[in-house]
Design a protein around this motif. Structure first.
Motif, PDB file in Angstrom:
ATOM      1  N   HIS A 140       0.821  -1.205   0.000  1.00 48.70           N
ATOM      2  CA  HIS A 140       0.000   0.000   0.000  1.00 48.70           C
ATOM      3  C   HIS A 140       0.857   1.257   0.000  1.00 48.70           C
ATOM      4  CE1 HIS A 140      -3.676  -2.267   0.794  1.00 48.70           C
ATOM      5  NE2 HIS A 140      -2.926  -3.030   1.572  1.00 48.70           N
ATOM      6  N   ARG A 141       0.268   2.334  -0.448  1.00 48.17           N
ATOM      7  CA  ARG A 141       0.869   3.663  -0.320  1.00 48.17           C
ATOM      8  C   ARG A 141       0.354   4.246   0.990  1.00 48.17           C
ATOM      9  NH1 ARG A 141      -1.050   5.931  -5.972  1.00 48.17           N
ATOM     10  NH2 ARG A 141      -2.925   5.089  -5.039  1.00 48.17           N
ATOM     11  N   VAL A 142       1.257   4.843   1.760  1.00 53.37           N
ATOM     12  CA  VAL A 142       0.901   5.268   3.104  1.00 53.37           C
ATOM     13  C   VAL A 142       1.411   6.683   3.366  1.00 53.37           C
ATOM     14  CG1 VAL A 142       1.182   4.755   5.564  1.00 53.37           C
ATOM     15  CG2 VAL A 142       1.040   2.876   3.918  1.00 53.37           C
ATOM     16  N   ALA A 143       0.536   7.526   3.872  1.00 56.06           N
ATOM     17  CA  ALA A 143       0.925   8.844   4.373  1.00 56.06           C
ATOM     18  C   ALA A 143       0.887   8.768   5.892  1.00 56.06           C
ATOM     19  CB  ALA A 143      -0.028   9.922   3.868  1.00 56.06           C
ATOM     20  N   VAL A 144       1.954   9.212   6.520  1.00 56.19           N
ATOM     21  CA  VAL A 144       2.080   9.162   7.973  1.00 56.19           C
ATOM     22  C   VAL A 144       2.279  10.574   8.496  1.00 56.19           C
ATOM     23  CG1 VAL A 144       3.514   8.324   9.866  1.00 56.19           C
ATOM     24  CG2 VAL A 144       3.094   6.864   7.895  1.00 56.19           C
ATOM     25  N   THR A 145       1.503  10.935   9.510  1.00 59.20           N
ATOM     26  CA  THR A 145       1.717  12.229  10.148  1.00 59.20           C
ATOM     27  C   THR A 145       2.263  12.030  11.545  1.00 59.20           C
ATOM     28  OG1 THR A 145      -0.505  12.425  11.131  1.00 59.20           O
ATOM     29  CG2 THR A 145      -0.219  13.269   8.880  1.00 59.20           C
TER      30      THR A 145
ATOM     31  N   THR B 193      -1.535  14.419   0.580  1.00 57.84           N
ATOM     32  CA  THR B 193      -1.636  12.994   0.269  1.00 57.84           C
ATOM     33  C   THR B 193      -2.288  12.780  -1.087  1.00 57.84           C
ATOM     34  OG1 THR B 193      -1.742  12.434   2.612  1.00 57.84           O
ATOM     35  CG2 THR B 193      -2.589  10.788   1.049  1.00 57.84           C
ATOM     36  N   VAL B 194      -3.375  13.487  -1.340  1.00 60.31           N
ATOM     37  CA  VAL B 194      -4.077  13.362  -2.627  1.00 60.31           C
ATOM     38  C   VAL B 194      -3.181  13.848  -3.765  1.00 60.31           C
ATOM     39  CG1 VAL B 194      -6.067  14.167  -3.975  1.00 60.31           C
ATOM     40  CG2 VAL B 194      -6.373  13.456  -1.579  1.00 60.31           C
ATOM     41  N   GLU B 195      -2.449  14.931  -3.538  1.00 61.40           N
ATOM     42  CA  GLU B 195      -1.538  15.426  -4.575  1.00 61.40           C
ATOM     43  C   GLU B 195      -0.451  14.395  -4.881  1.00 61.40           C
ATOM     44  OE1 GLU B 195      -0.124  19.176  -3.078  1.00 61.40           O
ATOM     45  OE2 GLU B 195      -1.972  20.208  -3.645  1.00 61.40           O
ATOM     46  N   ARG B 196       0.087  13.737  -3.876  1.00 54.04           N
ATOM     47  CA  ARG B 196       1.179  12.772  -4.070  1.00 54.04           C
ATOM     48  C   ARG B 196       0.689  11.459  -4.673  1.00 54.04           C
ATOM     49  NH1 ARG B 196       5.922  10.935  -1.198  1.00 54.04           N
ATOM     50  NH2 ARG B 196       6.597   9.104  -2.341  1.00 54.04           N
ATOM     51  N   PHE B 197      -0.434  10.928  -4.141  1.00 55.50           N
ATOM     52  CA  PHE B 197      -0.873   9.595  -4.530  1.00 55.50           C
ATOM     53  C   PHE B 197      -2.096   9.567  -5.434  1.00 55.50           C
ATOM     54  CE2 PHE B 197       1.090   8.452  -0.235  1.00 55.50           C
ATOM     55  CZ  PHE B 197       2.281   8.037  -0.794  1.00 55.50           C
ATOM     56  N   GLY B 198      -2.726  10.714  -5.656  1.00 58.20           N
ATOM     57  CA  GLY B 198      -3.881  10.780  -6.553  1.00 58.20           C
ATOM     58  C   GLY B 198      -5.218  10.515  -5.894  1.00 58.20           C
ATOM     59  N   ALA B 199      -5.202  10.005  -4.674  1.00 53.59           N
ATOM     60  CA  ALA B 199      -6.449   9.704  -3.963  1.00 53.59           C
ATOM     61  C   ALA B 199      -6.121   9.422  -2.503  1.00 53.59           C
ATOM     62  CB  ALA B 199      -7.141   8.490  -4.561  1.00 53.59           C
ATOM     63  N   LEU B 200      -7.156   9.428  -1.701  1.00 51.66           N
ATOM     64  CA  LEU B 200      -7.065   8.995  -0.308  1.00 51.66           C
ATOM     65  C   LEU B 200      -8.189   7.993  -0.114  1.00 51.66           C
ATOM     66  CD1 LEU B 200      -5.903   9.232   2.568  1.00 51.66           C
ATOM     67  CD2 LEU B 200      -7.521  11.090   2.955  1.00 51.66           C
TER      68      LEU B 200
END
Length: 89
Positions: free
Chosen positions: A21-26, A66-73
């Motif tokens: 998976h693609r993951v955004a972590v804060t 996140t949407v800008e980097r991966f195209g969706a959330l």
């Protein structure tokens, strides 16, 4: 994922990355976030964002990034909890 730099959040992020998976972590602490990103690997599929989940503007910026980097959330994991006080009297 909020609160993803340590504990259950970091473990969950690692499992998602291993699963492809693609993951955004804060996380609130830039140093801890950088350490997590270095350890987690998968640089092409992980995005680290300094943000406090209790700050609406920071959270909104994290979603937008996140949407800008991966195209969706597709899913969000709210894993942030209260921080313990640095000094205990």
């Amino acid at each position: 994922m909020t609160g993803g730099t340590s504990g259950i959040g970091a473990a969950t992020a690692r499992l998602l990355l291993v699963g492809g998976h693609r993951v955004a972590v804060t996380g609130r602490d830039p140093g801890r976030l950088e350490a997590f990103l270095d350890e987690a690997g998968h640089a092409e599929r992980v995005l680290g964002l300094v943000a406090d989940a209790s700050d609406w503007d920071a959270t909104n910026t994290a979603v937008t990034s996140t949407v800008e980097r991966f195209g969706a959330l597709d899913a969000a994991i709210a894993n942030a909890g209260p921080a313990a006080s640095e000094s205990r009297s």
